[in-house]
Design a protein around this motif. Sequence first.
Motif: not given
Length: 375
Positions: A131, A134-135, A138-139, A141, A160-162, A164
Amino acid sequence: MILPGETLGVLGGGQLGRMFCEAARTMGYMTVVLDPDPLSPAGAIADEHLHAPYDDEHALQQMGERCAAVTTEFETVPDSSLRALERMCRVRPAPEALRICRDRIREKRFLRNHCLPTAPFFALTEQGQLERAIGAIGVPSLLKTSTGGYDGKGQQTITTEDEIDTAFTTLGRVPCVLERRLDLSQEISVVLARGDNGEVSCYPVAENQHRNGILNRSIIPARVPEQLARQAVDLAGQVARELDFIGVLAVEFFVVENSLLINEIAPRPHNSGHFTLNATVTSQFEQQVRMLCGLPAGDTSLLSPVVMCNLLGDLWNGRAPAWERLLNHPETRLHLYGKRDARPGRKMGHFNVLHRDIEQALQLSQEIQALLQEP
Ligand SMILES: Nc1ncnc2c1ncn2[C@@H]1O[C@H](COP(=O)(O)OP(=O)(O)O)[C@@H](O)[C@H]1O
Ligand SMILES: [Mg+2]
């Protein structure tokens, strides 16, 4: 100085090892290759092929006894093997430089610590950091395994962040680097040699075009502003000095909005330097021999603009491509690595197209690539 007549060794029997052996033999050295594959491209042309694992004590002992100096064609060779060889002969590049370059996390931290520019990245070593990573980045990535990746392998795109979590699992939950996916205007690279006296000799900057994460084509000289090319050469020289590197080294750059970011360091001759086999006074492999032997660097001047195209296994389709379509063109020089199995994505060879006009070289290289693809 280690002079012709002496024996040189290389760990790794792929195409880079083969072209090292070709250069060494041309100059009158004997060669020994260590590679477990009995059909390795370099083993086929070396004076002696030790087929054993890279950590085989007996084989390393034999290599150390036979050779005045040993180098490597890849960076993932075991540290303990290099240390063992170091007790018997000259080993270049030094194990410490390879240790940094074979691990993306170490490499990126090395660059950051020396204020050398990279894409924004986060070193990810455990699940609990996903978390935060990715925070921070970002995307979009890219998640890249810290070790073992090449030709775009060991990488996952994250849009999208989810994603990862799945990406980390797909890569086997091993240490990774999460890197911002950048909008690249170009990719370029610098191949250089650095000798015992610390002197750096750079080849002209190459402009690299990739396809599916694999180098497809290099254009030399790179079509970038002169000031950017000079900056790339300066940064590559700085990398070599900070690593206290002795040997041939390549630095890959991203060009993003007219500024340079260092992508990767290869502590060895590089695919984007294969143009030097036909288009410079000294090839990167002769240069590797020279650096290994403590000789002065050869001239890196460009004799002609050149385009290098890789030949991947995809072209084979069960039988060899129609080479006459390439060989009919007198401006082209074909290099095949002697690999038996033509698998998709496998580098089987390359060709160089030399022409005094770089745009014409590029056009001809594209025509030949298309001709080779035709049934
Ligand atoms: N952060 C990024 N942004 C955009 N493209 C990238 C990024 N990282 C890698 N790529 C593309 O993927 C290619 C291969 O990635 P790289 O990190 O050099 O790994 P490899 O070890 O497989 O060469 C690069 O040459 C570039 O074309
Ligand atoms: Mg790369």
